[in-house]
Design an enzyme around this catalytic site. Sequence first.
Site, PDB file in Angstrom:
ATOM      1  N   LYS A 140       5.998  14.667   3.394  1.00 15.91           N
ATOM      2  CA  LYS A 140       6.674  15.004   2.145  1.00 15.91           C
ATOM      3  C   LYS A 140       6.185  16.400   1.762  1.00 15.91           C
ATOM      4  CE  LYS A 140       9.318  13.845  -1.377  1.00 15.91           C
ATOM      5  NZ  LYS A 140      10.782  13.823  -1.253  1.00 15.91           N
ATOM      6  N   ASP A 159       8.113  -1.305   8.356  1.00 15.39           N
ATOM      7  CA  ASP A 159       8.772  -2.539   7.898  1.00 15.39           C
ATOM      8  C   ASP A 159      10.284  -2.351   7.887  1.00 15.39           C
ATOM      9  OD1 ASP A 159       6.431  -3.952   7.601  1.00 15.39           O
ATOM     10  OD2 ASP A 159       7.058  -4.844   5.698  1.00 15.39           O
ATOM     11  N   ASP A 210      11.926  10.748   2.728  1.00 15.61           N
ATOM     12  CA  ASP A 210      13.142  10.156   2.149  1.00 15.61           C
ATOM     13  C   ASP A 210      14.314  10.271   3.127  1.00 15.61           C
ATOM     14  OD1 ASP A 210      12.553  12.794   1.651  1.00 15.61           O
ATOM     15  OD2 ASP A 210      13.491  12.890  -0.306  1.00 15.61           O
ATOM     16  N   ASP A 214       3.546   2.659   6.792  1.00 14.14           N
ATOM     17  CA  ASP A 214       3.572   1.262   6.358  1.00 14.14           C
ATOM     18  C   ASP A 214       5.008   0.885   5.964  1.00 14.14           C
ATOM     19  OD1 ASP A 214       2.821  -1.202   5.510  1.00 14.14           O
ATOM     20  OD2 ASP A 214       1.724  -0.547   3.739  1.00 14.14           O
ATOM     21  N   TYR A 251      -4.412   4.928   1.090  1.00 12.46           N
ATOM     22  CA  TYR A 251      -5.014   3.598   1.026  1.00 12.46           C
ATOM     23  C   TYR A 251      -6.542   3.617   1.036  1.00 12.46           C
ATOM     24  CZ  TYR A 251      -0.333   1.736   1.995  1.00 12.46           C
ATOM     25  OH  TYR A 251       0.987   1.419   1.945  1.00 12.46           O
TER      26      TYR A 251
END
Length: 357
Positions: free
Chosen positions: A192, A252, A224, A248, A142
């Site tokens: 990852k 959620d 994942d 992020d 980001y």
Amino acid sequence: MDMRIVLIPGDGIGEEVMRSAVQVLDAVQKRRRLNFQYECALLGGCAIDAAGVPLPDETLHQCLDAEIILFGAAGGPKWDHVSPEKRPERALAKLRKEMDLFANLRPVRGRKALAPILPVKNRLIGDGIDLLIVRELTGGLYYGEPRGISTENGETRGYNTMVYTKAEVERVARTAFELAKERSGRLTSIDKANMLETSRLWRETTTQLADEYPDVKLDHLLIDAAALSLISHPSRFDVLVTGNIFGDILSDEAGALAGSLGMLPSASFGSGRGALYEPVHGTAPDIAGQDKANPIAMILSAAMMLRRSFGLRAEARAIEEAVDQALEDGYRTIDIAQKGMKTCGTQEMTDAILQRM
Ligand code: NAD
């Protein structure tokens, strides 16, 4: 002790849930004869209306000076048309960056009282889900440069850069190790590493740090697999630490385990005393101004502030227990109500919590 708190209600339901949090804080200060010094500040759409910018200099200076901030939420359709650099969300990102708040803590509890509305099966909830996500907040994809959209040889491309320094990984991982030590001693680092160099560095750094924390059991999971496990086997986790974009998305997803965005508090820290406490949800324009917002995420954020910034552990616990009790006694705002159940408004939920403190 310095008990200055900058209150930033923001927009939409931010103002309504902030009123609830202040009522709860006032009850604590009355009972314990404390003296919270509130200062109000503008950020978001209301700041654009009043001062032409979403983060006025005055707000930034107040926050840097007082260090402890309780924030509601910012944004809404009224300001959707403003230029990207003036958007209310950018104001929050800038404030976090200016205060160097690199570690974002999101505790997630799936309460038995809310089991009927949770998306996971009853058997997975057991005695309740209780986990803590630590998300890196000021680096990664980001914030990485270069970024942009450009056209070369007739081909337009968009690009972002995922970058982490070892020091950035180390400081957020250290926060997570310390928190894991306070809890069950289990920490899962999520990356990852099979695809990304930044993740290889992330894994190498967290693994090295584990030597300093012999009482914490560290394991690693690919993002994942983590996304699947979080919903299929949530009790596998206690403390999770991950980078900005993975955190992020995962937080959620974890929100579903708590029943509603209106149940999720959060706190962000840097290396000093500075801290920002805020609910995870936004300004909920669809219900703003109707006394329908669930104030629990905001109230629990205030409880986190009492515990972590002012050392008021018993008071924080009393608030959290009052929230649990109000839920067990059947109080439900619309976002957490089963079909056909009687619902209450923001103020009624706040009163129910105040009565049980
Ligand atoms: P949102 O979180 O505001 O709302 C999503 C849904 O959840 C809505 O249906 C809303 O009614 C419901 N909801 C959220 N909080 C609730 C609560 N406390 N009680 C009951 N129901 C609740 O997300 P959105 O709709 O995507 O965004 C609305 C605005 O908020 C946008 O302008 C967005 O940019 C902004 N936003 C701000 C923040 C922040 O300030 N930290 C975070 C997310 C979104």
